[in-house]
Design a protein around this motif. Sequence first.
Motif, PDB file in Angstrom:
ATOM      1  N   ALA A  52       0.344  -1.150   0.278  1.00 44.71           N
ATOM      2  CA  ALA A  52       0.102  -0.086   0.079  1.00 44.71           C
ATOM      3  C   ALA A  52       0.778   1.221  -0.249  1.00 44.71           C
ATOM      4  N   GLU A  53       1.703   0.916   0.315  1.00 44.43           N
ATOM      5  CA  GLU A  53       2.656   2.555   0.686  1.00 44.43           C
ATOM      6  C   GLU A  53       4.048   2.449  -0.006  1.00 44.43           C
ATOM      7  N   PRO A  54       3.720   2.052  -1.723  1.00 47.90           N
ATOM      8  CA  PRO A  54       5.300   1.685  -2.719  1.00 47.90           C
ATOM      9  C   PRO A  54       5.883   3.198  -2.917  1.00 47.90           C
ATOM     10  N   GLY A  55       4.882   4.053  -2.993  1.00 51.33           N
ATOM     11  CA  GLY A  55       5.833   5.203  -3.498  1.00 51.33           C
ATOM     12  C   GLY A  55       6.048   6.259  -2.466  1.00 51.33           C
ATOM     13  N   ARG A  56       5.722   5.997  -1.011  1.00 47.48           N
ATOM     14  CA  ARG A  56       6.137   6.018   0.071  1.00 47.48           C
ATOM     15  C   ARG A  56       7.691   5.978   0.230  1.00 47.48           C
ATOM     16  N   LEU A  57       7.865   4.635   0.429  1.00 47.56           N
ATOM     17  CA  LEU A  57       9.339   3.518  -0.078  1.00 47.56           C
ATOM     18  C   LEU A  57       9.931   4.234  -1.194  1.00 47.56           C
ATOM     19  N   GLY A  58       9.278   3.774  -2.094  1.00 46.05           N
ATOM     20  CA  GLY A  58       9.518   3.961  -3.777  1.00 46.05           C
ATOM     21  C   GLY A  58      10.384   2.433  -4.108  1.00 46.05           C
ATOM     22  N   ARG A  59       9.529   1.509  -3.781  1.00 45.51           N
ATOM     23  CA  ARG A  59      10.931   0.288  -3.923  1.00 45.51           C
ATOM     24  C   ARG A  59       9.165  -0.669  -3.699  1.00 45.51           C
ATOM     25  N   VAL A  60       9.522  -1.554  -4.387  1.00 45.56           N
ATOM     26  CA  VAL A  60       9.353  -3.336  -4.323  1.00 45.56           C
ATOM     27  C   VAL A  60       9.885  -3.603  -2.879  1.00 45.56           C
ATOM     28  N   ALA A  61       8.905  -4.097  -1.457  1.00 45.21           N
ATOM     29  CA  ALA A  61       9.026  -4.830  -0.820  1.00 45.21           C
ATOM     30  C   ALA A  61       8.615  -6.235  -0.245  1.00 45.21           C
ATOM     31  N   GLU A  62       8.929  -6.864   0.647  1.00 48.95           N
ATOM     32  CA  GLU A  62       7.939  -8.070   0.751  1.00 48.95           C
ATOM     33  C   GLU A  62       8.853  -8.697   1.967  1.00 48.95           C
ATOM     34  N   VAL A  63       7.916  -9.061   2.589  1.00 46.94           N
ATOM     35  CA  VAL A  63       8.656  -9.742   3.539  1.00 46.94           C
ATOM     36  C   VAL A  63       8.704 -11.739   3.711  1.00 46.94           C
ATOM     37  N   ARG A  64       9.410 -12.681   3.628  1.00 51.19           N
ATOM     38  CA  ARG A  64       9.160 -13.749   3.087  1.00 51.19           C
ATOM     39  C   ARG A  64      10.002 -14.782   4.754  1.00 51.19           C
ATOM     40  N   GLY A  65       9.279 -15.390   4.865  1.00 57.07           N
ATOM     41  CA  GLY A  65       9.822 -16.397   6.154  1.00 57.07           C
ATOM     42  C   GLY A  65      10.561 -14.562   7.783  1.00 57.07           C
ATOM     43  N   GLN A  66      12.314 -15.346   7.299  1.00 54.65           N
ATOM     44  CA  GLN A  66      12.684 -14.355   8.784  1.00 54.65           C
ATOM     45  C   GLN A  66      13.902 -13.339   7.707  1.00 54.65           C
ATOM     46  N   SER A  67      12.908 -12.705   6.766  1.00 55.69           N
ATOM     47  CA  SER A  67      14.396 -12.149   5.586  1.00 55.69           C
ATOM     48  C   SER A  67      12.340 -10.901   5.197  1.00 55.69           C
TER      49      SER A  67
END
Length: 113
Positions: A52-67
């Motif tokens: 929902a916040e890619p504009g603020r972060l300006g990046r693609v991000a995702e949680v996978r397991g402990q990362s």
Amino acid sequence: MSEWEDISITGRNKERSKQPLNEDAKLSRQVFTLSDIPPQRWMEICNAALLAEPGRLGRVAEVRGQSLYVWGGPNIFDERDANHLKKLVAYANEKYREALEPVDFGGLDAFGG
């Protein structure tokens, strides 16, 4: 139910972070280690907040397991981005805790009594 501890970012995983991902691309990947493997519902909440916040972060991000993975252009990460990620993780903790709270039905008996 056991006591649940908030998830936090404990640091950057330098071995799994790559700049650039390949010679032809300008994409980089930063990988951050979380304090624990979060429950599936927590990951869903956090990933929804990240999406929902890619504009603020300006990046693609995702949680996978402990990362926590963050993809973007070269030299993608600075202190502002780190602080924003920490806020999103805190938001996921808050919403997950709310989801764990028992529902108050205001004295209604679910079985009609």
